[in-house]
Design a protein around this motif. Structure first.
Motif, PDB file in Angstrom:
ATOM      1  N   ASN A  47      -2.855   6.814   4.789  1.00 38.70           N
ATOM      2  CA  ASN A  47      -2.032   6.175   3.777  1.00 38.70           C
ATOM      3  C   ASN A  47      -2.454   6.547   2.368  1.00 38.70           C
ATOM      4  O   ASN A  47      -1.886   6.040   1.408  1.00 38.70           O
ATOM      5  N   ALA A  48      -3.450   7.408   2.232  1.00 38.70           N
ATOM      6  CA  ALA A  48      -3.961   7.810   0.925  1.00 38.70           C
ATOM      7  C   ALA A  48      -3.898   9.330   0.804  1.00 38.70           C
ATOM      8  O   ALA A  48      -4.172  10.037   1.766  1.00 38.70           O
ATOM      9  N   THR A  60      -7.760  11.750  -9.901  1.00 37.70           N
ATOM     10  CA  THR A  60      -8.167  10.621  -9.057  1.00 37.70           C
ATOM     11  C   THR A  60      -7.564   9.325  -9.582  1.00 37.70           C
ATOM     12  O   THR A  60      -7.008   8.529  -8.823  1.00 37.70           O
ATOM     13  N   LEU A  61      -7.655   9.107 -10.887  1.00 38.17           N
ATOM     14  CA  LEU A  61      -7.070   7.906 -11.482  1.00 38.17           C
ATOM     15  C   LEU A  61      -5.556   7.876 -11.320  1.00 38.17           C
ATOM     16  O   LEU A  61      -4.971   6.810 -11.107  1.00 38.17           O
ATOM     17  N   LEU A  62      -4.916   9.026 -11.407  1.00 37.32           N
ATOM     18  CA  LEU A  62      -3.474   9.098 -11.228  1.00 37.32           C
ATOM     19  C   LEU A  62      -3.083   8.653  -9.817  1.00 37.32           C
ATOM     20  O   LEU A  62      -2.150   7.866  -9.635  1.00 37.32           O
ATOM     21  N   HIS A  63      -3.812   9.144  -8.800  1.00 39.16           N
ATOM     22  CA  HIS A  63      -3.550   8.711  -7.424  1.00 39.16           C
ATOM     23  C   HIS A  63      -3.742   7.199  -7.286  1.00 39.16           C
ATOM     24  O   HIS A  63      -2.928   6.518  -6.663  1.00 39.16           O
ATOM     25  N   LEU A  64      -4.820   6.685  -7.850  1.00 39.96           N
ATOM     26  CA  LEU A  64      -5.082   5.255  -7.749  1.00 39.96           C
ATOM     27  C   LEU A  64      -3.986   4.450  -8.433  1.00 39.96           C
ATOM     28  O   LEU A  64      -3.573   3.399  -7.941  1.00 39.96           O
ATOM     29  N   LEU A  66      -0.741   5.497  -9.114  1.00 43.36           N
ATOM     30  CA  LEU A  66       0.593   5.684  -8.524  1.00 43.36           C
ATOM     31  C   LEU A  66       0.661   5.313  -7.044  1.00 43.36           C
ATOM     32  O   LEU A  66       1.593   4.647  -6.606  1.00 43.36           O
ATOM     33  N   GLU A  67      -0.312   5.794  -6.246  1.00 47.42           N
ATOM     34  CA  GLU A  67      -0.280   5.535  -4.796  1.00 47.42           C
ATOM     35  C   GLU A  67      -1.126   4.339  -4.385  1.00 47.42           C
ATOM     36  O   GLU A  67      -0.996   3.856  -3.269  1.00 47.42           O
ATOM     37  N   GLY A  68      -2.036   3.927  -5.238  1.00 51.31           N
ATOM     38  CA  GLY A  68      -2.891   2.794  -4.918  1.00 51.31           C
ATOM     39  C   GLY A  68      -4.148   3.162  -4.163  1.00 51.31           C
ATOM     40  O   GLY A  68      -4.979   2.302  -3.890  1.00 51.31           O
ATOM     41  N   ALA A  69      -4.304   4.456  -3.801  1.00 49.92           N
ATOM     42  CA  ALA A  69      -5.490   4.870  -3.051  1.00 49.92           C
ATOM     43  C   ALA A  69      -5.632   6.386  -3.134  1.00 49.92           C
ATOM     44  O   ALA A  69      -4.681   7.100  -3.431  1.00 49.92           O
ATOM     45  N   VAL A  70      -6.836   6.858  -2.834  1.00 56.40           N
ATOM     46  CA  VAL A  70      -7.105   8.287  -2.715  1.00 56.40           C
ATOM     47  C   VAL A  70      -8.347   8.459  -1.850  1.00 56.40           C
ATOM     48  O   VAL A  70      -9.267   7.643  -1.902  1.00 56.40           O
ATOM     49  N   ALA A  71      -8.346   9.494  -1.028  1.00 52.55           N
ATOM     50  CA  ALA A  71      -9.518   9.852  -0.229  1.00 52.55           C
ATOM     51  C   ALA A  71     -10.080  11.152  -0.802  1.00 52.55           C
ATOM     52  O   ALA A  71      -9.331  12.096  -1.044  1.00 52.55           O
ATOM     53  N   ARG A  72     -11.387  11.193  -1.028  1.00 52.40           N
ATOM     54  CA  ARG A  72     -12.053  12.364  -1.613  1.00 52.40           C
ATOM     55  C   ARG A  72     -13.020  12.958  -0.591  1.00 52.40           C
ATOM     56  O   ARG A  72     -13.870  12.251  -0.061  1.00 52.40           O
ATOM     57  N   TRP A  73     -12.879  14.255  -0.325  1.00 51.35           N
ATOM     58  CA  TRP A  73     -13.746  14.965   0.617  1.00 51.35           C
ATOM     59  C   TRP A  73     -14.315  16.164  -0.113  1.00 51.35           C
ATOM     60  O   TRP A  73     -13.672  17.187  -0.269  1.00 51.35           O
ATOM     61  N   ARG A  74     -15.526  16.013  -0.618  1.00 51.98           N
ATOM     62  CA  ARG A  74     -16.161  17.082  -1.395  1.00 51.98           C
ATOM     63  C   ARG A  74     -16.551  18.249  -0.494  1.00 51.98           C
ATOM     64  O   ARG A  74     -16.890  18.062   0.673  1.00 51.98           O
ATOM     65  N   LEU A  83     -11.116   5.468  -1.893  1.00 48.40           N
ATOM     66  CA  LEU A  83     -11.005   4.556  -3.036  1.00 48.40           C
ATOM     67  C   LEU A  83      -9.622   3.924  -2.998  1.00 48.40           C
ATOM     68  O   LEU A  83      -8.641   4.590  -2.664  1.00 48.40           O
ATOM     69  N   TRP A  84      -9.532   2.645  -3.318  1.00 52.04           N
ATOM     70  CA  TRP A  84      -8.232   1.994  -3.382  1.00 52.04           C
ATOM     71  C   TRP A  84      -8.226   0.971  -4.503  1.00 52.04           C
ATOM     72  O   TRP A  84      -9.256   0.451  -4.886  1.00 52.04           O
ATOM     73  N   ARG A  85      -7.034   0.742  -5.018  1.00 56.69           N
ATOM     74  CA  ARG A  85      -6.852  -0.235  -6.084  1.00 56.69           C
ATOM     75  C   ARG A  85      -6.696  -1.606  -5.453  1.00 56.69           C
ATOM     76  O   ARG A  85      -5.851  -1.815  -4.585  1.00 56.69           O
ATOM     77  N   ILE A  86      -7.517  -2.563  -5.886  1.00 52.67           N
ATOM     78  CA  ILE A  86      -7.494  -3.909  -5.332  1.00 52.67           C
ATOM     79  C   ILE A  86      -6.439  -4.765  -6.027  1.00 52.67           C
ATOM     80  O   ILE A  86      -5.700  -5.512  -5.383  1.00 52.67           O
ATOM     81  N   GLY A  87      -6.378  -4.663  -7.330  1.00 59.36           N
ATOM     82  CA  GLY A  87      -5.448  -5.493  -8.095  1.00 59.36           C
ATOM     83  C   GLY A  87      -4.469  -4.642  -8.859  1.00 59.36           C
ATOM     84  O   GLY A  87      -4.285  -3.459  -8.569  1.00 59.36           O
TER      85      GLY A  87
END
Length: 93
Positions: A47-48, A60-64, A66-74, A83-87
């Motif tokens: 879902n991210a 990363t902030l844009l994903h958070l 607009l989509e409310g979440a992002v997964a990062r795989w370095r 990472l997901w937005r709580i509020g």
């Protein structure tokens, strides 16, 4: 990001999937490496948007925002950080 996590705006969890990512463009290979992850992790990550390798903090902030979440795989890492937005977004509606 760290301030947002400490202030309770964003949540964060690290998931060890036991494999390192290939090039960002190799979507099929990277997807196959995610399959053995525990089911709740696959559902959350599906879902991210998944950002493989390096990315700009602004993306990363844009994903958070607009989509409310992002997964990062370095690159060179067996860990995915979800990472997901709580509020509500601190940047507007």
């Amino acid at each position: 990001m760290h301030v947002g996590i400490c202030d309770g705006i964003y949540g964060r969890v690290s998931i060890n999937i036991g494999a390192e990512p290939g090039p960002d463009a190799d979507r099929e290979s990277n997807a196959s490496k995610l399959t053995p992850a525990p089911a709740p992790c696959r559902i959350a990550a599906s879902n991210a948007p998944l950002e493989v390798g390096t990315t700009l903090p602004s993306r990363t902030l844009l994903h958070l925002d607009l989509e409310g979440a992002v997964a990062r795989w370095r690159y060179a890492s067996t860990w995915i950080t979800l990472l997901w937005r709580i509020g509500p977004s601190p940047y507007g509606p």
